[in-house]
Design a protein around this motif. Sequence first.
Motif: not given
Length: 124
Positions: A74-93
Amino acid sequence: MDRRALIGLKETARKASGGGGAPQPSYLRLPTITANVMRSGGRRGVMTVETGLDTPDAALRTRVAQSAPRLRAAYAAVVQAAANSLLPGAPPDVERLVVQLQAATDRTVGRRGARLLIGTVMVV
């Protein structure tokens, strides 16, 4: 080989034989979760998130330990979704990530009571 697992087996054997022992810790550390990201310039990178769970209730702690593989998925799915929505060069929310990981924890375990603790969030 995980030597910490052997130490845990030794403690379990001592408790089963009637010997006293320290109370079971309420913290469970989970393996680091990783996901692929796009970095600036079109290069690929990796987002890593360290997680753990604090569960003071002994019955729920047992359920959390038994659900560890499902929690990691479940954590891997959440982190992958967050990584997919991350803009290049932007810090993670991180705040949003924590809320989503806590919701995944509650959903996977089946009830509230296990508190998500987050360590390092890093994009390399």
